[in-house]
Design a protein around this motif. Structure first.
Motif, mmCIF file in Angstrom:
data_model
loop_
_atom_site.group_PDB
_atom_site.id
_atom_site.type_symbol
_atom_site.label_atom_id
_atom_site.label_comp_id
_atom_site.label_asym_id
_atom_site.label_seq_id
_atom_site.Cartn_x
_atom_site.Cartn_y
_atom_site.Cartn_z
ATOM 1 N N ALA A 1 -84.373 16.329 -12.776
ATOM 2 C CA ALA A 1 -85.094 15.722 -13.901
ATOM 3 C C ALA A 1 -86.395 15.089 -13.434
ATOM 4 N N LYS A 2 -86.344 14.399 -12.299
ATOM 5 C CA LYS A 2 -87.559 13.778 -11.767
ATOM 6 C C LYS A 2 -88.514 14.827 -11.222
ATOM 7 N N SER A 3 -87.976 15.872 -10.601
ATOM 8 C CA SER A 3 -88.812 16.926 -10.038
ATOM 9 C C SER A 3 -89.596 17.658 -11.117
ATOM 10 N N PHE A 4 -88.930 17.975 -12.251
ATOM 11 C CA PHE A 4 -89.567 18.743 -13.311
ATOM 12 C C PHE A 4 -90.123 17.873 -14.428
ATOM 13 N N GLN A 5 -89.959 16.549 -14.289
ATOM 14 C CA GLN A 5 -90.479 15.603 -15.284
ATOM 15 C C GLN A 5 -89.920 15.883 -16.680
ATOM 16 N N VAL A 6 -88.591 16.079 -16.738
ATOM 17 C CA VAL A 6 -87.880 16.243 -18.007
ATOM 18 C C VAL A 6 -86.663 15.333 -17.988
ATOM 19 N N ASP A 7 -85.967 15.236 -19.123
ATOM 20 C CA ASP A 7 -84.774 14.380 -19.145
ATOM 21 C C ASP A 7 -83.571 15.133 -18.578
ATOM 22 N N LYS A 8 -82.528 14.369 -18.247
ATOM 23 C CA LYS A 8 -81.341 14.960 -17.618
ATOM 24 C C LYS A 8 -80.621 15.929 -18.547
ATOM 25 N N ALA A 9 -80.707 15.686 -19.854
ATOM 26 C CA ALA A 9 -80.045 16.586 -20.813
ATOM 27 C C ALA A 9 -80.644 17.982 -20.726
ATOM 28 N N THR A 10 -81.946 18.061 -20.540
ATOM 29 C CA THR A 10 -82.614 19.360 -20.402
ATOM 30 C C THR A 10 -82.161 20.064 -19.131
ATOM 31 N N VAL A 11 -82.054 19.301 -18.046
ATOM 32 C CA VAL A 11 -81.582 19.862 -16.782
ATOM 33 C C VAL A 11 -80.150 20.353 -16.926
ATOM 34 N N ASP A 12 -79.295 19.554 -17.568
ATOM 35 C CA ASP A 12 -77.902 19.960 -17.752
ATOM 36 C C ASP A 12 -77.810 21.263 -18.555
ATOM 37 N N LEU A 13 -78.687 21.408 -19.558
ATOM 38 C CA LEU A 13 -78.712 22.632 -20.360
ATOM 39 C C LEU A 13 -79.117 23.821 -19.504
ATOM 40 N N MET A 14 -80.117 23.630 -18.640
ATOM 41 C CA MET A 14 -80.567 24.702 -17.763
ATOM 42 C C MET A 14 -79.490 25.092 -16.777
ATOM 43 N N GLN A 15 -78.834 24.094 -16.172
ATOM 44 C CA GLN A 15 -77.784 24.390 -15.198
ATOM 45 C C GLN A 15 -76.609 25.119 -15.842
ATOM 46 N N ALA A 16 -76.362 24.835 -17.100
ATOM 47 C CA ALA A 16 -75.242 25.490 -17.799
ATOM 48 C C ALA A 16 -75.476 26.986 -17.966
ATOM 49 N N GLN A 17 -76.737 27.428 -17.924
ATOM 50 C CA GLN A 17 -77.044 28.847 -18.067
ATOM 51 C C GLN A 17 -76.661 29.644 -16.835
ATOM 52 N N PHE A 18 -76.472 28.938 -15.702
ATOM 53 C CA PHE A 18 -76.199 29.619 -14.441
ATOM 54 C C PHE A 18 -74.809 29.324 -13.905
ATOM 55 N N THR B 1 -79.948 48.410 -16.841
ATOM 56 C CA THR B 1 -80.661 47.200 -17.247
ATOM 57 C C THR B 1 -79.895 46.371 -18.267
ATOM 58 N N SER B 2 -78.922 46.966 -18.948
ATOM 59 C CA SER B 2 -78.173 46.229 -19.978
ATOM 60 C C SER B 2 -77.213 45.210 -19.383
ATOM 61 N N SER B 3 -76.920 45.322 -18.088
ATOM 62 C CA SER B 3 -75.990 44.374 -17.460
ATOM 63 C C SER B 3 -76.692 43.106 -16.990
ATOM 64 N N SER B 4 -78.003 43.034 -17.174
ATOM 65 C CA SER B 4 -78.785 41.880 -16.727
ATOM 66 C C SER B 4 -79.355 41.121 -17.913
ATOM 67 N N LYS B 5 -79.279 39.804 -17.877
ATOM 68 C CA LYS B 5 -79.871 38.979 -18.935
ATOM 69 C C LYS B 5 -81.383 39.139 -18.976
ATOM 70 N N SER C 1 -89.465 44.835 -22.657
ATOM 71 C CA SER C 1 -89.528 43.369 -22.522
ATOM 72 C C SER C 1 -88.643 42.841 -21.394
ATOM 73 N N GLY C 2 -88.156 43.732 -20.563
ATOM 74 C CA GLY C 2 -87.361 43.292 -19.414
ATOM 75 C C GLY C 2 -88.264 42.797 -18.297
ATOM 76 N N MET C 3 -87.685 41.997 -17.413
ATOM 77 C CA MET C 3 -88.495 41.461 -16.326
ATOM 78 C C MET C 3 -87.695 41.266 -15.053
ATOM 79 N N ASN C 4 -88.398 41.309 -13.939
ATOM 80 C CA ASN C 4 -87.862 40.881 -12.657
ATOM 81 C C ASN C 4 -88.371 39.452 -12.499
ATOM 82 N N PRO C 5 -87.514 38.444 -12.709
ATOM 83 C CA PRO C 5 -87.981 37.060 -12.863
ATOM 84 C C PRO C 5 -88.615 36.501 -11.590
ATOM 85 N N PRO C 6 -89.328 35.377 -11.698
ATOM 86 C CA PRO C 6 -89.994 34.785 -10.530
ATOM 87 C C PRO C 6 -89.053 34.629 -9.340
#
Length: 217
Positions: free
Chosen positions: A200-217, A68-72, A103-108
């Motif tokens: 950004a339009k799909s999730f009703q947030v700004d593009k900066a938030t989307v860019d931050l999310m995409q950077a995680q993956f 489990t330690s190899s997974s975020k 506190s680990g999870m199998n995400p949605p």
């Protein structure tokens, strides 16, 4: 009148075909997957019966805890499907072991080709699934050792370790190759990326938030 009868027969045929749609069915005792075959089919071609052996129906390893330690997300899935057991070809079943750190999870995620039935072997899990549009109702429950929960085919679901220690679950799936679509990875981690203005339009947030999310993956 004849045309009405024909239309009724066509509708009945379509309904029957939809009702029995699933993994390919057995037409013989076994159809061990021949992974070396160049033939492209919906599943795997069968290898020659004379080459079938006990090892085609065997897997060893579910007694070992996943790392489990190899997974975020703090979870590890050990799959046992047709990729590990060629003899599962056309059988319409598979299984997984899931280990969860505290506190680990199998995400949605979803399984596009399978219903899942899960039982808790150790620890405690908060689990749930969400029904389809337009209601998007969350069906959830806290599970303890020995409890069983079902996740319907194709619906987004998750498991979260809400206990103080590690947790372990075993799940059966109604497909030899159920597939996994992890929601966050699919939406924010596709290659090439989905354009940030679309997300950004799909999730009703700004593009900066989307860019931050995409950077995680």
């Amino acid at each position: 009148m004849a045309s009405h009868h024909l239309l009724l027969l066509v509708l009945l045929a379509m309904a029957c075909c939809h009702a029995i749609a699933s993994d390919p069915s057995l037409l013989q005792d076994v159809c061990v997957a021949d992974k070396t075959s160049p033939a492209h089919v919906n599943g795997f071609t069968c290898k020659d019966a004379k080459d079938v052996a006990a090892e085609d129906f065997h897997f060893s390893g579910l007694h070992k805890a996943g790392n489990t330690s190899s997974s975020k997300q703090g979870s590890a899935v050990t799959a046992v499907n047709v990729a590990q057991i060629p003899g599962l070809n056309t059988m319409g079943i598979s299984m997984v072991r899931i280990d969860y750190a505290p506190s680990g999870m199998n995400p949605p995620h979803t399984h596009p080709r399978a219903t899942e039935i899960l039982t808790v072997l150790e620890g405690s899990l908060f689990v749930g699934f969400v029904t389809s549009n337009p209601n998007n109702t969350l069906i959830s429950k806290v599970l303890h050792k020995g409890d069983v929960f079902v996740f319907p085919k194709g619906l987004v679901h998750f498991q979260f370790n809400n206990g103080k220690g590690s947790a372990v679950a075993l799940a059966g799936l109604s497909s030899q190759n159920p597939g996994v679509i992890t929601v966050a990875n699919t939406v924010f981690g596709s290659k090439p990326s989905i354009a940030d203005h679309i997300l950004a339009k799909s999730f009703q947030v700004d593009k900066a938030t989307v860019d931050l999310m995409q950077a995680q993956f």
